[in-house]
Scaffold this active site. Structure first.
Site, PDB file in Angstrom:
ATOM      1  N   TYR A 189       0.945  -1.232   0.033  1.00 13.40           N
ATOM      2  CA  TYR A 189      -0.082  -0.086  -0.246  1.00 13.40           C
ATOM      3  C   TYR A 189       0.924   1.335  -0.080  1.00 13.40           C
ATOM      4  O   TYR A 189       0.334   2.125  -0.613  1.00 13.40           O
ATOM      5  CB  TYR A 189      -0.860   0.080   1.324  1.00 13.40           C
ATOM      6  CG  TYR A 189      -2.186  -0.697   1.142  1.00 13.40           C
ATOM      7  CD1 TYR A 189      -2.289  -2.079   0.894  1.00 13.40           C
ATOM      8  CD2 TYR A 189      -3.380  -0.137   1.304  1.00 13.40           C
ATOM      9  CE1 TYR A 189      -3.502  -2.471   0.923  1.00 13.40           C
ATOM     10  CE2 TYR A 189      -4.676  -0.625   1.274  1.00 13.40           C
ATOM     11  CZ  TYR A 189      -4.633  -1.951   1.006  1.00 13.40           C
ATOM     12  OH  TYR A 189      -5.991  -2.475   0.962  1.00 13.40           O
ATOM     13  N   LYS A 221       2.681 -15.593   3.160  1.00 14.91           N
ATOM     14  CA  LYS A 221       2.922 -16.519   2.277  1.00 14.91           C
ATOM     15  C   LYS A 221       4.805 -16.644   2.023  1.00 14.91           C
ATOM     16  O   LYS A 221       5.373 -16.458   1.414  1.00 14.91           O
ATOM     17  CB  LYS A 221       2.629 -15.665   0.819  1.00 14.91           C
ATOM     18  CG  LYS A 221       2.839 -16.511  -0.354  1.00 14.91           C
ATOM     19  CD  LYS A 221       1.616 -17.257  -0.443  1.00 14.91           C
ATOM     20  CE  LYS A 221       1.658 -18.367  -1.710  1.00 14.91           C
ATOM     21  NZ  LYS A 221       0.894 -19.503  -1.629  1.00 14.91           N
ATOM     22  N   ASP A 250      -3.038 -18.650   1.353  1.00 16.77           N
ATOM     23  CA  ASP A 250      -3.934 -19.329   0.791  1.00 16.77           C
ATOM     24  C   ASP A 250      -5.081 -20.178   1.639  1.00 16.77           C
ATOM     25  O   ASP A 250      -6.143 -20.381   1.381  1.00 16.77           O
ATOM     26  CB  ASP A 250      -3.400 -19.921  -0.491  1.00 16.77           C
ATOM     27  CG  ASP A 250      -2.089 -20.631  -0.305  1.00 16.77           C
ATOM     28  OD1 ASP A 250      -1.593 -20.566   0.801  1.00 16.77           O
ATOM     29  OD2 ASP A 250      -1.707 -21.299  -1.172  1.00 16.77           O
ATOM     30  N   ASP A 304      -6.436  -6.836   4.441  1.00 19.48           N
ATOM     31  CA  ASP A 304      -7.660  -6.135   3.788  1.00 19.48           C
ATOM     32  C   ASP A 304      -8.639  -7.197   3.034  1.00 19.48           C
ATOM     33  O   ASP A 304      -9.739  -7.253   3.258  1.00 19.48           O
ATOM     34  CB  ASP A 304      -6.884  -5.324   2.441  1.00 19.48           C
ATOM     35  CG  ASP A 304      -8.246  -4.432   1.607  1.00 19.48           C
ATOM     36  OD1 ASP A 304      -9.093  -4.035   2.393  1.00 19.48           O
ATOM     37  OD2 ASP A 304      -8.218  -4.700   0.487  1.00 19.48           O
ATOM     38  N   ASP A 351     -12.518  -8.717   4.530  1.00 14.17           N
ATOM     39  CA  ASP A 351     -13.779  -9.066   3.909  1.00 14.17           C
ATOM     40  C   ASP A 351     -14.099 -10.081   3.612  1.00 14.17           C
ATOM     41  O   ASP A 351     -15.402 -10.407   3.689  1.00 14.17           O
ATOM     42  CB  ASP A 351     -13.699  -8.126   2.250  1.00 14.17           C
ATOM     43  CG  ASP A 351     -13.956  -6.739   2.172  1.00 14.17           C
ATOM     44  OD1 ASP A 351     -13.792  -6.053   3.214  1.00 14.17           O
ATOM     45  OD2 ASP A 351     -14.161  -6.323   1.111  1.00 14.17           O
TER      46      ASP A 351
HETATM   47  C1  IPM Z   1     -10.677  -0.924   3.759  1.00 14.78           C
HETATM   48  C2  IPM Z   1     -10.583  -0.450   2.463  1.00 14.78           C
HETATM   49  C3  IPM Z   1      -9.478   0.423   2.020  1.00 14.78           C
HETATM   50  C4  IPM Z   1      -8.128  -0.625   2.118  1.00 14.78           C
HETATM   51  C5  IPM Z   1      -9.518   1.127   0.877  1.00 14.78           C
HETATM   52  C6  IPM Z   1     -10.738   2.186   0.687  1.00 14.78           C
HETATM   53  C7  IPM Z   1      -8.385   1.971   0.367  1.00 14.78           C
HETATM   54  O1  IPM Z   1     -10.908  -1.528   1.520  1.00 14.78           O
HETATM   55  O2  IPM Z   1     -10.319  -0.344   4.785  1.00 14.78           O
HETATM   56  O3  IPM Z   1     -10.297  -2.252   3.922  1.00 14.78           O
HETATM   57  O4  IPM Z   1      -7.668  -1.064   1.095  1.00 14.78           O
HETATM   58  O5  IPM Z   1      -7.404  -0.426   3.285  1.00 14.78           O
HETATM   59 MG    MG Z   2     -11.118  -3.423   2.354  1.00 14.30          MG
END
Ligand code: IPM
Ligand code: MG
Length: 365
Positions: free
Chosen positions: A151, A196, A229, A253, A257
């Site tokens: 990042y 990894k 993975d 990240d 999710d």
């Molecule tokens: C998160 C989001 C952010 C990230 C984006 C919006 C830059 O997906 O906070 O998880 O990737 O960190």
């Molecule tokens: Mg995110």
């Protein structure tokens, strides 16, 4: 996340409010209502200083993180963010994208430790795509390193090639590992380091540094290693086996999710991004959902749970954090949910009414 927050008698706090874009302002308004209730019921005095970030800030000033916002954060205990981003700014050049406001505030305040708790609740099991029996007793804390890796590494692109450098230093790994060690010590004393290391040098550095920190400084904590993975798979096949999952920025990240689906909706997941000084940025994990903005459909629970995290981690108000969480869980048990979860669900404000009512009731007991 340097030292655990001490309990204080201090009751006056300053919090920067960053409503942002899309559904951000709607869920932020819910947080403001809950903070007002806490003022009345628990005598907290939280001064909210509202500032701009993301697309909202680009429209007003041309900059996704204006200096006024940075200055306000410096003078505050915490910041509460709605969401950033939306199609309106999708074609903006890289230095004028709303997400840059978020990335820059993380870097500016050294918010290296991102906490994303994943806790399932029996009344929500049926909303997850996973079988209910897999969801019992899931209580996992993702500790995502937030200010390093690809990042923030060197980036460039030409017509034919592009590069995002993934770089980590020993200090960056040490400090987030210490935070994870302290958190594991308050839980089940287990950390899964996700990497990894069969392919990446950065992962091999993570393994050697993290295992040394845990061995030397957290003798009661057990750390296992898992490839990313495999971790993605085990999150779906045996999620209740995890306690603390420690990982680098990009893996965290993606996995957070994925893990959000264990709870039924991305609309239920809070997050805290902390530095050494206990300043934290608190935000729902979901994005700005421009497709439903302004319709009263947004799920405010992730934001309200983020308020609870703020009370706990930056303001040192554990009792109030627990009262708010309890009010939210009672609403879940009563089936008070927005339309992302039930076709006949409540509006954003109705959910907030119900949470505020329970919070007031708890204070009266
Ligand atoms: C998160 C989001 C952010 C990230 C984006 C919006 C830059 O997906 O906070 O998880 O990737 O960190
Ligand atoms: Mg995110």
């Amino acid at each position: 996340m340097n030292e655990p927050l001490k309990k204080t008698d201090h009751r006056d706090y300053r919090v920067v409010g960053l409503p942002g874009d899309g559904i951000g302002p709607e869920v932020y308004a819910c947080a403001r209502r809950v903070l007002n209730v806490l003022e009345q019921t628990h005598g907290l005095c939280i001064q909210l200083d509202e500032q701009k970030i993301g697309g909202d800030a680009i429209d007003a000033t041309g900059d996704p993180l204006p200096q006024a916002t940075i200055d306000a954060c410096r003078a505050s205990d915490a910041a509460l963010l709605g969401a950033v981003g939306g199609p309106k700014w999708d074609n903006n050049p890289a230095d004028r994208r709303p997400e840059l406001g978020l990335l820059r505030i993380r870097a500016e305040f050294n918010l290296f430790c991102n906490l994303r708790p994943i806790v399932t609740h029996p009344s929500l099991h049926s909303f997850s795509p996973l079988r209910p029996e897999l969801l019992e007793e899931v209580d996992l804390m993702i500790v995502r390193e937030l200010t390093g890796g690809s990042y923030f590494g060197k980036k460039w692109r030409n017509e034919d090639e592009a590069e995002d450098v993934c770089r980590y230093t020993r200090e960056e790994i040490e400090r987030v590992t210490r935070a994870a060690g302290r958190i594991a010590g308050l839980r089940d004393n287990r950390i899964t380091l996700v990497d990894k290391a069969n392919v990446l040098e950065t992962s091999r550095l993570w393994r050697s540094v993290a295992s040394r920190v845990i061995e030397e400084e957290f003798p009661g904590v057990r750390m296992e290693n898992m490839y990313v993975d495999a971790a993605a798979m085990h999150l779906l096949t045996r999620p209740s086996d995890f306690d603390v999952m420690l990982t680098e920025n990009l893996f965290g990240d993606i996995l957070s999710d994925e893990a959000s689906m264990l709870c039924g909706s991305l609309g239920l997941l809070p997050s805290a991004s902390l530095n050494h000084e206990q300043f934290g940025l608190y935000e729902p994990v979901h994005g700005s959902a421009p497709d439903i903005a302004g319709q009263g459909k947004a799920n405010p629970y992730a934001m309200l749970l983020s308020v609870a995290m703020m009370l706990r981690h930056s303001l040192g108000r554990e009792a109030e954090a627990q009262a708010l969480e309890q009010s939210i869980h009672e609403c879940w048990s009563a089936g008070i949910l927005t339309r992302d979860l039930r076709a006949d669900g409540c509006s954003t404000n109705e959910v907030t009414d119900a949470v505020c009512e329970r919070l007031t009731g708890l204070a009266a007991v």
